[in-house]
Motif scaffolding. Sequence first.
Motif, PDB file in Angstrom:
ATOM      1  N   ASP A  32       8.917  12.103  -1.422  1.00 37.24           N
ATOM      2  CA  ASP A  32       9.168  11.754  -2.823  1.00 37.24           C
ATOM      3  C   ASP A  32       8.371  10.492  -3.159  1.00 37.24           C
ATOM      4  N   TYR A  33       7.069  10.657  -3.296  1.00 42.09           N
ATOM      5  CA  TYR A  33       6.182   9.510  -3.467  1.00 42.09           C
ATOM      6  C   TYR A  33       6.367   8.806  -4.810  1.00 42.09           C
ATOM      7  N   GLU A  34       6.726   9.556  -5.828  1.00 35.69           N
ATOM      8  CA  GLU A  34       6.962   8.924  -7.133  1.00 35.69           C
ATOM      9  C   GLU A  34       8.140   7.962  -7.056  1.00 35.69           C
ATOM     10  N   GLU A  35       9.198   8.349  -6.337  1.00 32.39           N
ATOM     11  CA  GLU A  35      10.353   7.464  -6.193  1.00 32.39           C
ATOM     12  C   GLU A  35       9.998   6.253  -5.338  1.00 32.39           C
ATOM     13  N   ALA A  36       9.236   6.489  -4.277  1.00 30.25           N
ATOM     14  CA  ALA A  36       8.802   5.372  -3.441  1.00 30.25           C
ATOM     15  C   ALA A  36       7.975   4.375  -4.259  1.00 30.25           C
TER      16      ALA A  36
ATOM     17  N   VAL B  42      14.354  -8.211   0.560  1.00 30.30           N
ATOM     18  CA  VAL B  42      15.045  -7.063  -0.035  1.00 30.30           C
ATOM     19  C   VAL B  42      15.070  -5.903   0.960  1.00 30.30           C
ATOM     20  N   PRO B  43      15.792  -6.039   2.065  1.00 30.92           N
ATOM     21  CA  PRO B  43      15.779  -4.970   3.067  1.00 30.92           C
ATOM     22  C   PRO B  43      16.242  -3.628   2.521  1.00 30.92           C
ATOM     23  N   ASP B  44      17.160  -3.654   1.561  1.00 32.00           N
ATOM     24  CA  ASP B  44      17.650  -2.394   0.991  1.00 32.00           C
ATOM     25  C   ASP B  44      16.534  -1.652   0.260  1.00 32.00           C
ATOM     26  N   ARG B  45      15.630  -2.373  -0.382  1.00 26.18           N
ATOM     27  CA  ARG B  45      14.516  -1.717  -1.077  1.00 26.18           C
ATOM     28  C   ARG B  45      13.478  -1.178  -0.092  1.00 26.18           C
ATOM     29  N   SER B  46      13.253  -1.912   0.996  1.00 27.10           N
ATOM     30  CA  SER B  46      12.335  -1.411   2.024  1.00 27.10           C
ATOM     31  C   SER B  46      12.860  -0.099   2.591  1.00 27.10           C
ATOM     32  N   VAL B  47      14.164  -0.052   2.839  1.00 22.67           N
ATOM     33  CA  VAL B  47      14.775   1.173   3.359  1.00 22.67           C
ATOM     34  C   VAL B  47      14.679   2.299   2.333  1.00 22.67           C
ATOM     35  N   ALA B  48      14.912   1.960   1.061  1.00 23.80           N
ATOM     36  CA  ALA B  48      14.845   2.980   0.015  1.00 23.80           C
ATOM     37  C   ALA B  48      13.428   3.534  -0.131  1.00 23.80           C
ATOM     38  N   ILE B  49      12.419   2.667   0.005  1.00 24.68           N
ATOM     39  CA  ILE B  49      11.028   3.133  -0.041  1.00 24.68           C
ATOM     40  C   ILE B  49      10.765   4.076   1.131  1.00 24.68           C
ATOM     41  N   TRP B  50      11.232   3.703   2.311  1.00 22.15           N
ATOM     42  CA  TRP B  50      11.039   4.572   3.468  1.00 22.15           C
ATOM     43  C   TRP B  50      11.746   5.913   3.284  1.00 22.15           C
ATOM     44  N   ASN B  51      12.978   5.870   2.790  1.00 20.65           N
ATOM     45  CA  ASN B  51      13.728   7.114   2.607  1.00 20.65           C
ATOM     46  C   ASN B  51      12.998   8.061   1.662  1.00 20.65           C
ATOM     47  N   ALA B  52      12.440   7.502   0.579  1.00 21.00           N
ATOM     48  CA  ALA B  52      11.702   8.334  -0.370  1.00 21.00           C
ATOM     49  C   ALA B  52      10.384   8.805   0.238  1.00 21.00           C
TER      50      ALA B  52
ATOM     51  N   LEU C  16       0.804  -1.223   0.000  1.00 17.12           N
ATOM     52  CA  LEU C  16       0.000   0.000   0.000  1.00 17.12           C
ATOM     53  C   LEU C  16       0.838   1.274   0.000  1.00 17.12           C
ATOM     54  N   GLU C  17       2.124   1.132  -0.234  1.00 14.14           N
ATOM     55  CA  GLU C  17       2.964   2.333  -0.266  1.00 14.14           C
ATOM     56  C   GLU C  17       3.114   2.850  -1.691  1.00 14.14           C
ATOM     57  N   PRO C  18       3.237   4.178  -1.859  1.00  8.32           N
ATOM     58  CA  PRO C  18       3.237   5.220  -0.830  1.00  8.32           C
ATOM     59  C   PRO C  18       1.843   5.775  -0.513  1.00  8.32           C
ATOM     60  N   TYR C  19       0.813   5.059  -0.974  1.00 12.36           N
ATOM     61  CA  TYR C  19      -0.551   5.551  -0.807  1.00 12.36           C
ATOM     62  C   TYR C  19      -0.909   5.727   0.668  1.00 12.36           C
ATOM     63  N   ALA C  20      -0.425   4.803   1.506  1.00 14.14           N
ATOM     64  CA  ALA C  20      -0.729   4.895   2.930  1.00 14.14           C
ATOM     65  C   ALA C  20      -0.057   6.102   3.574  1.00 14.14           C
ATOM     66  N   ALA C  21       1.022   6.583   2.960  1.00 13.33           N
ATOM     67  CA  ALA C  21       1.657   7.799   3.473  1.00 13.33           C
ATOM     68  C   ALA C  21       0.689   8.976   3.354  1.00 13.33           C
TER      69      ALA C  21
END
Length: 313
Positions: free
Chosen positions: A240-244, A225-235, A205-210
């Motif tokens: 930066d919802y488009e990047e997330a 893929v912990p690195d991608r989870s972190v990258a989604i959070w960072n965005a 549901l990200e980044p819609y839930a944001a």
Amino acid sequence: MMKPEELREHLKGITAISITPFKENGDFDAAGYEKNLKFLLNGGLNRDNSVIVICGSTGECGAMCTDERKMILEMVYDTIGDAIPIIQGCNSTNVNESIELAQHAQEHGASGVMALSPYYYPAKDENCIYAFYEKLAKNTDLGILLYNNFEVMNIDCPISVLKRLKEFPNIVGMKECTPAFFKMTRVVQEIGDQVSVVNGHGEFLEPYAALAGTTGFISSMCNLVPDRSVAIWNARSTGDYEEAKRIRNTMIPYMDLAVKYSGMGGEYKVIALLKYLADLAGSCGGYVRIPTVPLSDAEKAEAKEVAKQCGII
């Protein structure tokens, strides 16, 4: 001991949902879990961006005894210490067992606890839910993460009871897995002033839930893929919802398969998928424990192809 208000702040990030590796004979795999935890840390999870839930639903808590869950908490704390705040899963149909787990967690370095309300019989009267959490809250000083899971509870926890529960000073978070996205937005509006409402559907549901105002999201995907989870959070955390969304979309083949397997066998099937893919990713998913059953050879082949499409392997 972490104060409840500190836990509320730490829930503004990733709530990593940890799987529990078992050996082929069903015994707990301590070496495998250590490998799993280090995989998460090496992937970028830390106390500034995440907390970790152990022995939750995805951790197969329903297939473990109380003493085993206590032992696992102690092992996890010995392995990662304060690297990430540890939340002990206290799901039980017996409130006294939840309290026993919470009090043990308080004595052994946990930063908080997470608990479902009663789920053996559907709690048609909201007083059943309130009474459960009231007793738990009065018997631990740790911060509590409420857990609303319609699939398990057979009821979508009413906002009316949440508004009553938010008055307990140590109820500071909520893992909201409502099937109704609109309800999630209303929960944020009604209790978000005192409770960190976490998107319980994770990256799905990200980044819609944001945009709904949730403080963060749970992640079982971090086991792959912990690195991608972190990258989604960072965005997400910088707006930066488009990047997330772009990063999240790299996992669509996996999400499609998880939704398919959920329809075939519910959460048990998704746990088996997660654990198999965690092995492929270089972590340790390990074996499942009854009542979860392993994927068939054909399903493993399907999952392996999805892992290739997502760049997991």
